[in-house]
Design a protein around this motif. Sequence first.
Motif, mmCIF file in Angstrom:
data_model
loop_
_atom_site.group_PDB
_atom_site.id
_atom_site.type_symbol
_atom_site.label_atom_id
_atom_site.label_comp_id
_atom_site.label_asym_id
_atom_site.label_seq_id
_atom_site.Cartn_x
_atom_site.Cartn_y
_atom_site.Cartn_z
ATOM 1 N N ASP A 45 18.281 20.312 59.545
ATOM 2 C CA ASP A 45 17.677 21.243 59.486
ATOM 3 C C ASP A 45 16.304 22.387 59.128
ATOM 4 O O ASP A 45 16.911 23.594 58.173
ATOM 5 N N GLY A 46 15.746 21.907 59.222
ATOM 6 C CA GLY A 46 14.121 22.192 58.400
ATOM 7 C C GLY A 46 14.068 22.027 56.966
ATOM 8 O O GLY A 46 15.219 21.084 56.004
ATOM 9 N N VAL A 47 12.663 21.646 56.714
ATOM 10 C CA VAL A 47 12.825 21.243 55.422
ATOM 11 C C VAL A 47 13.101 21.020 54.364
ATOM 12 O O VAL A 47 14.284 20.803 52.991
ATOM 13 N N ALA A 48 13.502 23.096 53.533
ATOM 14 C CA ALA A 48 13.942 24.443 52.442
ATOM 15 C C ALA A 48 15.507 23.527 52.524
ATOM 16 O O ALA A 48 16.222 23.367 51.310
ATOM 17 N N SER A 49 16.455 23.322 53.490
ATOM 18 C CA SER A 49 17.803 23.153 53.842
ATOM 19 C C SER A 49 17.751 21.817 53.569
ATOM 20 O O SER A 49 18.730 21.870 52.654
ATOM 21 N N GLU A 50 17.122 21.103 53.965
ATOM 22 C CA GLU A 50 17.440 19.177 53.500
ATOM 23 C C GLU A 50 16.795 19.498 52.119
ATOM 24 O O GLU A 50 17.609 18.432 51.045
ATOM 25 N N GLU A 83 -1.073 29.318 61.439
ATOM 26 C CA GLU A 83 -0.292 28.344 60.238
ATOM 27 C C GLU A 83 1.272 29.004 59.514
ATOM 28 O O GLU A 83 1.826 28.291 59.065
ATOM 29 N N GLU A 84 1.282 30.446 58.987
ATOM 30 C CA GLU A 84 2.669 30.920 58.636
ATOM 31 C C GLU A 84 3.016 31.194 58.884
ATOM 32 O O GLU A 84 4.510 30.484 59.028
ATOM 33 N N ARG A 85 3.802 31.389 60.488
ATOM 34 C CA ARG A 85 4.639 31.110 61.828
ATOM 35 C C ARG A 85 5.251 29.398 61.632
ATOM 36 O O ARG A 85 6.107 29.262 61.648
ATOM 37 N N ALA A 86 4.139 28.880 61.864
ATOM 38 C CA ALA A 86 4.355 27.353 61.839
ATOM 39 C C ALA A 86 4.720 26.279 60.469
ATOM 40 O O ALA A 86 5.860 26.307 60.596
ATOM 41 N N ARG A 87 4.388 27.049 59.556
ATOM 42 C CA ARG A 87 5.016 26.966 58.145
ATOM 43 C C ARG A 87 5.986 27.563 57.715
ATOM 44 O O ARG A 87 7.040 26.517 57.658
ATOM 45 N N ARG A 88 6.710 28.416 58.122
ATOM 46 C CA ARG A 88 7.981 29.012 58.468
ATOM 47 C C ARG A 88 8.949 28.556 59.281
ATOM 48 O O ARG A 88 10.682 27.921 58.695
ATOM 49 N N LEU A 89 8.517 27.642 60.059
ATOM 50 C CA LEU A 89 9.256 27.094 60.894
ATOM 51 C C LEU A 89 9.179 25.819 60.669
ATOM 52 O O LEU A 89 10.822 24.850 60.952
ATOM 53 N N ALA A 90 8.621 25.103 60.152
ATOM 54 C CA ALA A 90 8.955 23.667 59.209
ATOM 55 C C ALA A 90 9.820 24.417 58.119
ATOM 56 O O ALA A 90 10.857 23.371 58.151
ATOM 57 N N LEU A 91 9.798 25.055 57.249
ATOM 58 C CA LEU A 91 10.524 25.195 56.741
ATOM 59 C C LEU A 91 11.913 25.296 56.859
ATOM 60 O O LEU A 91 13.306 24.982 56.651
ATOM 61 N N SER A 92 12.181 25.564 57.995
ATOM 62 C CA SER A 92 13.574 26.967 58.176
ATOM 63 C C SER A 92 14.305 26.736 59.889
ATOM 64 O O SER A 92 14.966 26.816 59.794
ATOM 65 N N GLY A 93 13.622 25.757 60.547
ATOM 66 C CA GLY A 93 13.461 25.324 62.198
ATOM 67 C C GLY A 93 14.455 24.163 62.238
ATOM 68 O O GLY A 93 15.394 24.319 62.715
ATOM 69 N N GLY A 94 14.190 23.546 61.881
ATOM 70 C CA GLY A 94 14.754 21.689 62.108
ATOM 71 C C GLY A 94 14.767 21.049 63.637
ATOM 72 O O GLY A 94 13.180 21.286 63.477
ATOM 73 N N GLU A 95 15.207 19.999 63.446
ATOM 74 C CA GLU A 95 15.318 19.090 64.991
ATOM 75 C C GLU A 95 13.896 18.212 64.641
ATOM 76 O O GLU A 95 13.720 18.240 66.066
ATOM 77 N N ASP A 96 13.114 17.992 63.527
ATOM 78 C CA ASP A 96 12.136 17.175 63.581
ATOM 79 C C ASP A 96 12.460 15.725 63.741
ATOM 80 O O ASP A 96 12.124 14.613 63.782
ATOM 81 N N GLN A 99 12.465 13.774 60.891
ATOM 82 C CA GLN A 99 12.069 13.334 60.064
ATOM 83 C C GLN A 99 12.406 12.711 58.573
ATOM 84 O O GLN A 99 13.207 13.342 58.820
ATOM 85 N N LEU A 100 12.222 12.083 57.927
ATOM 86 C CA LEU A 100 12.953 11.962 56.653
ATOM 87 C C LEU A 100 12.142 12.304 55.411
ATOM 88 O O LEU A 100 10.920 12.145 55.239
ATOM 89 N N LEU A 101 13.088 13.239 54.825
ATOM 90 C CA LEU A 101 12.307 13.509 53.240
ATOM 91 C C LEU A 101 12.959 12.999 52.352
ATOM 92 O O LEU A 101 14.223 12.116 51.954
ATOM 93 N N PHE A 102 12.343 11.512 51.289
ATOM 94 C CA PHE A 102 12.963 11.128 51.096
ATOM 95 C C PHE A 102 12.254 11.159 49.187
ATOM 96 O O PHE A 102 10.884 11.476 49.075
ATOM 97 N N ALA A 103 12.841 10.531 48.752
ATOM 98 C CA ALA A 103 12.386 10.431 46.793
ATOM 99 C C ALA A 103 11.973 9.099 46.691
ATOM 100 O O ALA A 103 12.070 8.350 46.945
ATOM 101 N N VAL A 104 11.009 9.107 46.050
ATOM 102 C CA VAL A 104 10.319 7.760 46.267
ATOM 103 C C VAL A 104 9.479 8.074 44.417
ATOM 104 O O VAL A 104 8.908 8.748 44.139
ATOM 105 N N PRO A 105 10.001 7.154 43.494
ATOM 106 C CA PRO A 105 9.195 6.840 42.553
ATOM 107 C C PRO A 105 7.770 6.470 42.520
ATOM 108 O O PRO A 105 6.982 6.061 43.359
ATOM 109 N N GLU A 106 7.031 7.741 41.478
ATOM 110 C CA GLU A 106 5.087 7.795 41.572
ATOM 111 C C GLU A 106 4.359 6.503 42.170
ATOM 112 O O GLU A 106 3.808 5.769 42.301
#
Length: 327
Positions: free
Chosen positions: A219-224, A255-268, A270-277
Amino acid sequence: MSGLGEFDLIDALAARLDPPDEGLGIGDDAATWRPGAGSVVVATTDMLVEGIHFRLDWTSPRDLGWKALAVSLSDLAAMGARPGRGLVSVALLPGQAELVEELYEGMTELARLTGTRIVGGDTVRSPGPLVINVALLGEADPDRLLRRDGARPGDLLALTGAVGASAAGLDLLVRDDRESLARPEAGPLLAAHHRPKPQLAAGGALAALGLRCAIDVSDGVASEAWHLARASHIAIEIDVDRLPLAPEAVSLLGEERARRLALSGGEDYQLLFAVPETRLADLAAALRDGGPPIVVGRVTGERPGGDVVLLESGRPVQLAQAGYVAF
């Protein structure tokens, strides 16, 4: 059903599927499956409704079958699970038997690539719209599950790959942008939308390294990011300038439109995950075949209820739309 009765259709669909390597598949009232010793069963289900999640004038039945399975496989990837068995149910209109047979062919294509076995389901007649439901059962090490509530202060937030391609493809279709659709850059964007690739290998690698937290970008990077923040009770900062954007989306939409779609568009997916540095080097080696992880943010502290701040050029920004919601 174009001359096919219900049981004829079931036989036709079953002929397109591979039988299970053990246990019972199609042919009894229910299927059976014995999970591996020491494994936990991971279950997920997703429903796609014509007119809401797909349009038949935009997607082929084969692509629709692929995507219907991919959506649920992505949930297994986000848990660090391995695919096992699947149940597929369809509510179809009179005259759609041939369409559903093609749908199963696309689904079988992805099932074979991922080691998934479709072992049953249901078919019903509907006045419309076409509805597809996929339920999957996978397996995972119970001590190495990826969960939404596993992020900790100090963790980095990273993505397994580029985001925004699927939403960009959908944007071109919705706007019926004939000029852009005719350009070669549109091909990868449409492919990302119609045939997403669940990150099963990456999810397994994250789990094997003992990481704790992941979610798929449906559902988009921001939502996740918000889902992780709420579940883990943490504050997250996302540097939107570091998002790995699909170059074709940038080329066609800017770039601006592509970034907004990445944040809120979804259906990519990919995995968003947490990792210790301290684990970044190990992680980069584990994900070598799929490309290195891309760090896009960090967990800044504990926060009851969660919080997400999006930074652009170091300054907080607000989104007009945070991501897809069903209701």
